[in-house]
Design a protein around this motif. Structure first.
Motif, PDB file in Angstrom:
ATOM      1  N   SER A   4     -17.177  32.992  33.132  1.00 10.58           N
ATOM      2  CA  SER A   4     -16.799  33.797  31.962  1.00 10.58           C
ATOM      3  C   SER A   4     -16.507  32.921  30.752  1.00 10.58           C
ATOM      4  O   SER A   4     -16.832  33.278  29.619  1.00 10.58           O
ATOM      5  CB  SER A   4     -15.595  34.690  32.290  1.00 10.58           C
ATOM      6  OG  SER A   4     -14.494  33.900  32.672  1.00 10.58           O
ATOM      7  N   GLN A   5     -15.910  31.745  30.980  1.00 11.27           N
ATOM      8  CA  GLN A   5     -15.653  30.827  29.868  1.00 11.27           C
ATOM      9  C   GLN A   5     -16.957  30.245  29.332  1.00 11.27           C
ATOM     10  O   GLN A   5     -17.139  30.127  28.119  1.00 11.27           O
ATOM     11  CB  GLN A   5     -14.715  29.699  30.312  1.00 11.27           C
ATOM     12  CG  GLN A   5     -13.299  30.150  30.580  1.00 11.27           C
ATOM     13  CD  GLN A   5     -12.435  29.028  31.119  1.00 11.27           C
ATOM     14  OE1 GLN A   5     -12.941  28.123  31.793  1.00 11.27           O
ATOM     15  NE2 GLN A   5     -11.140  29.089  30.829  1.00 11.27           N
ATOM     16  N   ARG A   6     -17.875  29.879  30.228  1.00 12.35           N
ATOM     17  CA  ARG A   6     -19.174  29.354  29.779  1.00 12.35           C
ATOM     18  C   ARG A   6     -19.937  30.418  28.997  1.00 12.35           C
ATOM     19  O   ARG A   6     -20.569  30.125  27.995  1.00 12.35           O
ATOM     20  CB  ARG A   6     -19.991  28.887  30.972  1.00 12.35           C
ATOM     21  CG  ARG A   6     -19.515  27.555  31.514  1.00 12.35           C
ATOM     22  CD  ARG A   6     -20.419  27.072  32.593  1.00 12.35           C
ATOM     23  NE  ARG A   6     -20.135  27.880  33.790  1.00 12.35           N
ATOM     24  CZ  ARG A   6     -20.812  27.854  34.899  1.00 12.35           C
ATOM     25  NH1 ARG A   6     -21.856  27.066  35.010  1.00 12.35           N
ATOM     26  NH2 ARG A   6     -20.468  28.595  35.925  1.00 12.35           N
ATOM     27  N   LEU A   7     -19.891  31.665  29.469  1.00  6.89           N
ATOM     28  CA  LEU A   7     -20.563  32.766  28.777  1.00  6.89           C
ATOM     29  C   LEU A   7     -19.957  32.975  27.392  1.00  6.89           C
ATOM     30  O   LEU A   7     -20.682  33.189  26.414  1.00  6.89           O
ATOM     31  CB  LEU A   7     -20.480  34.047  29.613  1.00  6.89           C
ATOM     32  CG  LEU A   7     -21.184  35.267  29.028  1.00  6.89           C
ATOM     33  CD1 LEU A   7     -22.681  35.023  28.930  1.00  6.89           C
ATOM     34  CD2 LEU A   7     -20.895  36.505  29.869  1.00  6.89           C
ATOM     35  N   ALA A   8     -18.638  32.900  27.285  1.00  9.48           N
ATOM     36  CA  ALA A   8     -17.971  33.065  25.993  1.00  9.48           C
ATOM     37  C   ALA A   8     -18.388  31.956  25.021  1.00  9.48           C
ATOM     38  O   ALA A   8     -18.682  32.218  23.847  1.00  9.48           O
ATOM     39  CB  ALA A   8     -16.458  33.079  26.180  1.00  9.48           C
ATOM     40  N   TYR A   9     -18.428  30.698  25.486  1.00 14.79           N
ATOM     41  CA  TYR A   9     -18.873  29.588  24.636  1.00 14.79           C
ATOM     42  C   TYR A   9     -20.326  29.773  24.204  1.00 14.79           C
ATOM     43  O   TYR A   9     -20.693  29.545  23.055  1.00 14.79           O
ATOM     44  CB  TYR A   9     -18.712  28.246  25.367  1.00 14.79           C
ATOM     45  CG  TYR A   9     -17.319  27.696  25.332  1.00 14.79           C
ATOM     46  CD1 TYR A   9     -16.680  27.405  24.125  1.00 14.79           C
ATOM     47  CD2 TYR A   9     -16.633  27.454  26.517  1.00 14.79           C
ATOM     48  CE1 TYR A   9     -15.395  26.898  24.113  1.00 14.79           C
ATOM     49  CE2 TYR A   9     -15.350  26.941  26.504  1.00 14.79           C
ATOM     50  CZ  TYR A   9     -14.737  26.664  25.288  1.00 14.79           C
ATOM     51  OH  TYR A   9     -13.478  26.162  25.260  1.00 14.79           O
ATOM     52  N   TYR A  10     -21.173  30.204  25.136  1.00 13.90           N
ATOM     53  CA  TYR A  10     -22.583  30.429  24.828  1.00 13.90           C
ATOM     54  C   TYR A  10     -22.736  31.518  23.770  1.00 13.90           C
ATOM     55  O   TYR A  10     -23.468  31.351  22.789  1.00 13.90           O
ATOM     56  CB  TYR A  10     -23.341  30.800  26.104  1.00 13.90           C
ATOM     57  CG  TYR A  10     -24.759  31.225  25.844  1.00 13.90           C
ATOM     58  CD1 TYR A  10     -25.748  30.291  25.583  1.00 13.90           C
ATOM     59  CD2 TYR A  10     -25.104  32.571  25.869  1.00 13.90           C
ATOM     60  CE1 TYR A  10     -27.048  30.687  25.331  1.00 13.90           C
ATOM     61  CE2 TYR A  10     -26.394  32.982  25.620  1.00 13.90           C
ATOM     62  CZ  TYR A  10     -27.377  32.034  25.353  1.00 13.90           C
ATOM     63  OH  TYR A  10     -28.654  32.434  25.107  1.00 13.90           O
ATOM     64  N   LEU A  11     -22.065  32.644  23.949  1.00 12.43           N
ATOM     65  CA  LEU A  11     -22.176  33.750  22.997  1.00 12.43           C
ATOM     66  C   LEU A  11     -21.607  33.372  21.630  1.00 12.43           C
ATOM     67  O   LEU A  11     -22.150  33.763  20.599  1.00 12.43           O
ATOM     68  CB  LEU A  11     -21.487  34.998  23.551  1.00 12.43           C
ATOM     69  CG  LEU A  11     -22.171  35.637  24.759  1.00 12.43           C
ATOM     70  CD1 LEU A  11     -21.348  36.817  25.271  1.00 12.43           C
ATOM     71  CD2 LEU A  11     -23.585  36.074  24.412  1.00 12.43           C
ATOM     72  N   PHE A  12     -20.530  32.603  21.609  1.00 12.08           N
ATOM     73  CA  PHE A  12     -19.959  32.144  20.344  1.00 12.08           C
ATOM     74  C   PHE A  12     -20.958  31.231  19.612  1.00 12.08           C
ATOM     75  O   PHE A  12     -21.183  31.370  18.410  1.00 12.08           O
ATOM     76  CB  PHE A  12     -18.635  31.409  20.580  1.00 12.08           C
ATOM     77  CG  PHE A  12     -17.989  30.940  19.321  1.00 12.08           C
ATOM     78  CD1 PHE A  12     -17.425  31.828  18.422  1.00 12.08           C
ATOM     79  CD2 PHE A  12     -17.966  29.574  19.018  1.00 12.08           C
ATOM     80  CE1 PHE A  12     -16.843  31.381  17.257  1.00 12.08           C
ATOM     81  CE2 PHE A  12     -17.381  29.124  17.855  1.00 12.08           C
ATOM     82  CZ  PHE A  12     -16.811  30.028  16.963  1.00 12.08           C
TER      83      PHE A  12
END
Length: 128
Positions: A4-12
């Motif tokens: 979830s943290q990697r996905l958040a960084y990717y989307l940001f």
């Protein structure tokens, strides 16, 4: 690091990149014109337009105006089955569109190497 943290960084990062692209492409007024219809109309719009005597006489009848011709060269549909034919040291293109009174009209434009010439304007009875 959790998924979830990697996905958040990717989307940001994706959001920042999209904003960056929209800013630069919006400033340049770029136009992506890859389809054949769009490419033909863009080429005809970018060249200086001359008018044949037949087209001038039709424009003086006031059922079609030069603004209608400009609108057709922006949003018209090229009839490729009748177009791209050698004609008077150029190629003729048949373009269908509508005028300000929502009447279907067809214009014939000759595409030369340095300019384009509005050859004829015809009012159609049916809608495009």
């Amino acid at each position: 690091m959790k998924f979830s943290q990697r996905l958040a960084y990717y989307l940001f990062g994706l959001l920042i990149g999209c904003i960056f692209l929209l800013y630069f492409f919006g400033e340049k007024k770029t136009e992506f014109c890859y389809l054949p219809n769009c490419r033909v109309l863009k080429e005809l719009r970018t060249k200086p337009m001359t008018y044949s005597p037949e087209a001038d006489s039709i424009l003086q009848q006031n059922w079609v105006e030069k603004k209608d011709i400009e609108k057709i060269l922006q949003h018209g549909k090229v009839d490729f089955s009748k177009s791209n034919i050698e004609f008077e040291n150029g190629k003729i293109y048949i373009i269908n569109g509508i005028n300000k009174k929502n009447e279907s009209i067809t214009i014939k434009v000759i595409n030369y190497s340095n300019d384009s010439k509005l050859y004829d304007i015809v009012k159609n009875n049916a809608f495009p």
